[in-house]
Every structure is written in C-alpha cells, then in structure tokens.
Motif scaffolding. Structure first.
Motif, PDB file in Angstrom:
ATOM      1  N   UNK A   1     -10.445  -2.492  12.896  1.00 50.38           N
ATOM      2  CA  UNK A   1     -10.337  -3.734  11.982  1.00 50.38           C
ATOM      3  C   UNK A   1      -9.305  -3.342  10.777  1.00 50.38           C
ATOM      4  N   UNK A   2      -8.533  -3.897  10.601  1.00 52.18           N
ATOM      5  CA  UNK A   2      -7.410  -3.947   9.345  1.00 52.18           C
ATOM      6  C   UNK A   2      -8.153  -4.628   8.010  1.00 52.18           C
ATOM      7  N   UNK A   3      -8.213  -3.821   6.962  1.00 52.78           N
ATOM      8  CA  UNK A   3      -8.741  -4.536   5.954  1.00 52.78           C
ATOM      9  C   UNK A   3      -7.660  -4.046   4.708  1.00 52.78           C
ATOM     10  N   UNK A   4      -7.050  -5.301   3.973  1.00 52.25           N
ATOM     11  CA  UNK A   4      -6.302  -5.209   2.673  1.00 52.25           C
ATOM     12  C   UNK A   4      -7.012  -5.370   1.728  1.00 52.25           C
ATOM     13  N   UNK A   5      -7.002  -4.338   0.729  1.00 48.95           N
ATOM     14  CA  UNK A   5      -7.543  -4.175  -0.570  1.00 48.95           C
ATOM     15  C   UNK A   5      -6.886  -4.702  -1.546  1.00 48.95           C
ATOM     16  N   UNK A   6      -6.920  -5.929  -2.246  1.00 49.24           N
ATOM     17  CA  UNK A   6      -6.320  -6.543  -3.103  1.00 49.24           C
ATOM     18  C   UNK A   6      -6.681  -6.247  -4.520  1.00 49.24           C
TER      19      UNK A   6
END
Length: 118
Positions: A1-6
C-alpha cells in the motif's frame, strides 16, 4: 500500500516526520510532498506536484488554509482515501474528495497504525 504524506518535513518534531518513519517501520511504501526538499527515512521530499502512480492513501499534514492549491492535484492522483489528521480537517476539500469517489477519514495516522486500523 503506497501512502503520500502531504506536508512532509525533515523536522523530527513534526507529526509528518513521525508518521513517515512509522509508516515505513510498518512496511508501507511512502512518497513525500512538502514545501521544502529534503529526505526522511530514505525517501525524498518532492516539492513539485508529481503524478505519483498507485497512491492508496493520502495523509494530510497541511492546514485547511493551505490546501486549496492542492485540491485538484490530490484528487487527480485517484487515491482510495484521504486521511485528515487533527488540525487538517477541511469540509470543502472533504466534500470534493467524496464527490470524486474518494473515502475521507478524520483520524490520526499514528493512532491508526498503532491500533492496526491502517
């Protein structure tokens, strides 16, 4: 699962920094987007709105007053969900995401990870 931390930051006192490290320690693939370039836990903080592929989750660490320039960018990444961490809640953006078929959670990424709900 890929997460983008903004709202990624190299400051170890920021929750985005802690979340990035915790996500990686739990085996999640992480990509980072922030105002200032740098590196956290071996991942580069991108400052340009890159067309990241395969984003499952976006976790927000940017306050609502700085999110409007990100609405279209983040929605076009087509994540499964966006987590609005405490202090980032934004009814306008949340509604736009829901209309685009994106799940919305007002939750804390750190708590979700530590309670195995992520």
């Amino acid at each position: 699962m890929k997460t983008l931390v903004v709202g990624a930051s190299t400051n170890p006192e920021r929750y985005s920094f802690i979340a990035t490290n915790m996500l990686k320690s739990y085996g999640h693939e992480v990509v980072l987007y922030g105002k200032k370039s740098g590196e956290v836990a071996g991942s580069v903080i991108e400052t340009a709105q890159k067309p990241f592929e395969g984003i499952d989750t976006i976790t927000m660490y940017v306050g609502a007053n700085h999110q409007s320039e990100l609405y279209n960018y983040l929605i076009q990444l087509k994540p499964r969900r966006i987590i609005f961490n405490p202090g980032t809640e934004n009814p306008v953006f949340e509604e736009k995401a829901l209309q685009a078929g994106i799940e919305v959670e007002e939750a804390c990424t750190l708590v979700l990870l530590s309670t195995k709900q992520y």
